[in-house]
Design an enzyme around this catalytic site. Structure first.
Site, PDB file in Angstrom:
ATOM      1  N   TYR A 123       0.838  -1.214   0.000  1.00 36.86           N
ATOM      2  CA  TYR A 123       0.000   0.000   0.000  1.00 36.86           C
ATOM      3  C   TYR A 123       0.867   1.257   0.000  1.00 36.86           C
ATOM      4  CZ  TYR A 123      -3.865   3.126   1.152  1.00 36.86           C
ATOM      5  OH  TYR A 123      -4.792   4.121   1.120  1.00 36.86           O
ATOM      6  N   PHE A 140      -6.081  20.541 -24.243  1.00 36.29           N
ATOM      7  CA  PHE A 140      -6.857  19.347 -24.584  1.00 36.29           C
ATOM      8  C   PHE A 140      -8.219  19.462 -23.892  1.00 36.29           C
ATOM      9  CE2 PHE A 140      -8.161  14.890 -23.862  1.00 36.29           C
ATOM     10  CZ  PHE A 140      -8.330  14.556 -25.185  1.00 36.29           C
ATOM     11  N   ASP A 141      -9.254  18.769 -24.402  1.00 37.89           N
ATOM     12  CA  ASP A 141     -10.603  19.038 -23.875  1.00 37.89           C
ATOM     13  C   ASP A 141     -10.782  18.708 -22.392  1.00 37.89           C
ATOM     14  OD1 ASP A 141     -10.732  16.343 -24.369  1.00 37.89           O
ATOM     15  OD2 ASP A 141     -12.324  16.420 -25.857  1.00 37.89           O
ATOM     16  N   ASP A 146       2.314  19.625 -20.561  1.00 42.86           N
ATOM     17  CA  ASP A 146       1.442  18.455 -20.685  1.00 42.86           C
ATOM     18  C   ASP A 146       2.191  17.529 -21.639  1.00 42.86           C
ATOM     19  OD1 ASP A 146      -0.285  16.520 -21.632  1.00 42.86           O
ATOM     20  OD2 ASP A 146      -2.053  17.790 -21.544  1.00 42.86           O
ATOM     21  N   ALA A 188       2.054  14.289 -22.532  1.00 40.83           N
ATOM     22  CA  ALA A 188       1.486  12.998 -22.947  1.00 40.83           C
ATOM     23  C   ALA A 188       2.269  12.380 -24.115  1.00 40.83           C
ATOM     24  CB  ALA A 188       0.020  13.179 -23.328  1.00 40.83           C
ATOM     25  N   LYS A 196      -0.189   7.358 -23.330  1.00 36.44           N
ATOM     26  CA  LYS A 196       0.319   7.597 -24.684  1.00 36.44           C
ATOM     27  C   LYS A 196       1.797   7.184 -24.753  1.00 36.44           C
ATOM     28  CE  LYS A 196      -3.428  10.405 -24.564  1.00 36.44           C
ATOM     29  NZ  LYS A 196      -4.295  10.545 -23.393  1.00 36.44           N
ATOM     30  N   HIS A 243     -21.062  14.333 -28.164  1.00 40.61           N
ATOM     31  CA  HIS A 243     -20.539  13.374 -29.156  1.00 40.61           C
ATOM     32  C   HIS A 243     -20.446  11.948 -28.625  1.00 40.61           C
ATOM     33  CE1 HIS A 243     -17.100  15.002 -26.955  1.00 40.61           C
ATOM     34  NE2 HIS A 243     -16.395  13.946 -27.299  1.00 40.61           N
TER      35      HIS A 243
HETATM   36  N1  F0G Z   1      -3.665  15.742 -22.329  1.00 40.13           N
HETATM   37  C1  F0G Z   1      -3.591  15.378 -23.622  1.00 40.13           C
HETATM   38  C2  F0G Z   1      -2.695  16.135 -24.544  1.00 40.13           C
HETATM   39  C3  F0G Z   1      -4.351  14.307 -24.094  1.00 40.13           C
HETATM   40  O1  F0G Z   1      -4.265  13.961 -25.384  1.00 40.13           O
HETATM   41  C4  F0G Z   1      -5.192  13.599 -23.191  1.00 40.13           C
HETATM   42  C5  F0G Z   1      -5.997  12.477 -23.644  1.00 40.13           C
HETATM   43  C6  F0G Z   1      -5.228  14.021 -21.846  1.00 40.13           C
HETATM   44  C7  F0G Z   1      -4.447  15.087 -21.460  1.00 40.13           C
HETATM   45  C8  F0G Z   1      -6.089  13.340 -20.832  1.00 40.13           C
HETATM   46  O2  F0G Z   1      -5.537  12.143 -20.466  1.00 40.13           O
HETATM   47  O3  F0G Z   1      -7.184  10.395 -21.163  1.00 40.13           O
HETATM   48  O4  F0G Z   1      -5.317   9.879 -19.584  1.00 40.13           O
HETATM   49  O5  F0G Z   1      -7.213  11.258 -18.842  1.00 40.13           O
HETATM   50  N2  F0G Z   1      -6.200  12.212 -24.860  1.00 40.13           N
HETATM   51  C9  F0G Z   1      -6.925  11.061 -25.412  1.00 40.13           C
HETATM   52  C10 F0G Z   1      -7.069  11.206 -26.901  1.00 40.13           C
HETATM   53  C11 F0G Z   1      -8.188  10.710 -24.706  1.00 40.13           C
HETATM   54  O6  F0G Z   1      -7.777  10.359 -27.498  1.00 40.13           O
HETATM   55  O7  F0G Z   1      -6.456  12.078 -27.502  1.00 40.13           O
HETATM   56  P1  F0G Z   1      -6.366  10.846 -19.993  1.00 40.13           P
END
Ligand code: F0G
Length: 462
Positions: A77, A129-130, A219, A221, A262, A454
């Site tokens: 843990y 990112f969204d 960020d 990713a 990613k 969507h």
């Molecule tokens: N930042 C970026 C640049 C991303 O592309 C994503 C996720 C996230 C943050 C959020 O991360 O999904 O681990 O919570 N992108 C995916 C996509 C979902 O399909 O581009 P997460």
């Protein structure tokens, strides 16, 4: 010894030890599934998809070393060996002292926004990112995008279309710096097509922010894909090791947040990393309520093992060379098959300009949705519409559609999953589909949810 020409065929720099059957269903079954799903590809069972290009997130194939690492997971843990290893790998890469695992990217975002920003403040980004935007807005702050000018044209072949607009940033901060809590630079810039950010742009951004004492977070990713683009395209980096390039990118930042689904070849995971001790104490205390104890952050020990290994494997330059050239090969093939694309091709995805491919379908009849439905029906590809369905909304006053700036369809490539013959097959069928694009019809909503429509919408063909 003879000098032979460089082969054109891209070979996957791995061989396959374990296989997963592809769903080989025919067009009749796909047509039935499409109707049943209300023409929404998010509602399709994955078992009815042959090429799942919905996302590159969490869909990578792990290596034999990662699978072996899974068995070494320490599930204690607190203070597990797997966490200590993960902490070391992330610190070595990013240069940051405090490493906080999270179950995915958006949980890292939520923890960071809730601790760092106050209601009414502004968070600037090259393009958020969204989920990042949603987490900023959820903390009652404003998310402000400043993509660079080159990004306005789909066809322009500029090397770093993911950059932030430096002059706009300077102007904005002159007047509004007191409201700005943070700047997030997303590498590569997913929302504008997986386009890279240059080292110069990161460095310049930091210089500007220093004047006002505003922190810069990466960020990251897709940090390795971004670093490899810098090696390929930015003068002075041709001979620099990709890991060193990545380390330099982090060196201009005050912290990083990562969706490790990613560029860590993992199916789940994320992290926050920075040096601010007070912030670390605050986040570690907050996360126990929702995410878990700070040395596992919603992950199993075995996940931390897979992440540690993946974060090192991703820096293999023969892999990155294959990755970037295979996405480019796919993009060129799609363009030659008669589809207008966004160029240059990104690190993780090819974007088709559905607005240009289907000029007879107006944006309020969703050309991106029409194209993505056809790619599923005829080719077996699951893609995602990034146009008015995803980014537009219904005006509550007039009831009219507020349109997205572009009508795109994203084909994201999972890492190490599909081979070149899969790609050749997709291109070949798309070429056969191309002359029929003019006959595709638009859609109208049968059902739409008030937010994030969507994901759950249902459509009727017109
Ligand atoms: N930042 C970026 C640049 C991303 O592309 C994503 C996720 C996230 C943050 C959020 O991360 O999904 O681990 O919570 N992108 C995916 C996509 C979902 O399909 O581009 P997460």
């Amino acid at each position: 010894m003879f000098e032979l020409p460089k082969p054109k065929t891209i070979i996957e720099p791995f061989r396959i030890k374990s296989v997963e059957p592809l769903s080989m269903i025919d067009i009749n079954e796909r047509t039935k599934a499409l109707v049943k799903s209300g023409y929404n590809l998010f509602s399709l069972p994955a078992s009815l998809v042959t090429f799942d290009l919905l996302t590159d997130s969490g869909t990578s194939a792990m290596s034999n070393t990662q699978w072996a690492g899974i068995m070494m997971g320490d599930e204690s843990y607190a203070g597990s060996k797997s966490y200590l290893k993960f902490e070391k790998v992330v610190s070595d890469l990013t240069g940051f002292e405090h490493v906080i695992p999270t179950h995915q990217g958006r949980s890292a975002e939520a923890l960071l926004m809730n601790s760092m920003i106050k209601p009414g403040q502004v968070v600037i980004g090259n393009t958020h990112f969204d989920t990042t935007r949603a987490n900023i807005e959820n903390a009652s702050a404003q998310a402000l995008d400043m993509p660079c000018k080159e990004n306005e044209s789909s066809e322009l072949e500029a090397p770093f279309k993911g950059n932030i607009n430096i002059s706009q940033l300077e102007e904005y901060l002159k007047k509004n710096h007191a409201q700005v809590s943070l700047l997030i630079m997303t590498v590569t810039n997913n929302s504008v097509g997986g386009q890279p950010v240059s080292m110069e742009n990161i460095k310049k951004t930091k210089e500007i922010l220093l004047k006002y004492n505003i922190p810069l977070f990466l960020d990251c990713a897709r940090f390795a894909e971004n670093a490899y683009f810098i090696k390929l395209r930015e003068p002075g980096f041709e001979e620099v090791e990709v890991k060193k390039i990545a380390q330099e990118m982090f060196s201009y930042c005050d912290g990083a947040l990562m969706s490790a689904k990613k560029d860590a070849f993992a199916n789940i995971g994320g992290f926050l990393a920075f040096n601010d001790e007070k912030l670390a104490a605050e986040i570690r205390s907050a996360m126990v309520i929702t995410e878990g104890f700070p040395t596992y952050g919603g992950l199993a020990g075995r996940d931390l093992e897979a992440l540690s290994i993946g974060l090192q494997e991703i820096l293999d330059e023969s892999y990155l060379s294959y990755r970037i050239s295979s996405v480019d090969y796919f993009g060129r093939g799609i363009e030659e098959a008669g589809f207008a694309t966004v160029r240059p091709y990104g690190g993780h995805a090819v974007y088709i300009d559905a607005g240009k491919c289907l000029p007879h379908i107006p944006p309020h009849q969703f050309p991106g949705q029409a194209l993505s439905a056809a790619l599923y029906q005829y080719v077996g590809i699951r893609s995602v519409e990034v146009g008015t369905v995803m980014l537009g909304h219904k005006d509550p006053q007039t009831g009219e559609e507020v349109l997205a700036p572009k009508e795109l369809v994203r084909l994201a490539m999972p890492r190490r999953v599909y081979t070149q013959s899969h790609v050749d097959y997709m291109i070949e069928v798309m070429q056969s589909l191309s002359p029929h694009l003019k006959n595709l019809k638009g859609f109208e909503f049968e059902y739409q949810a008030p937010v994030l429509r969507h994901f759950t919408a249902r459509f009727k063909p017109l």
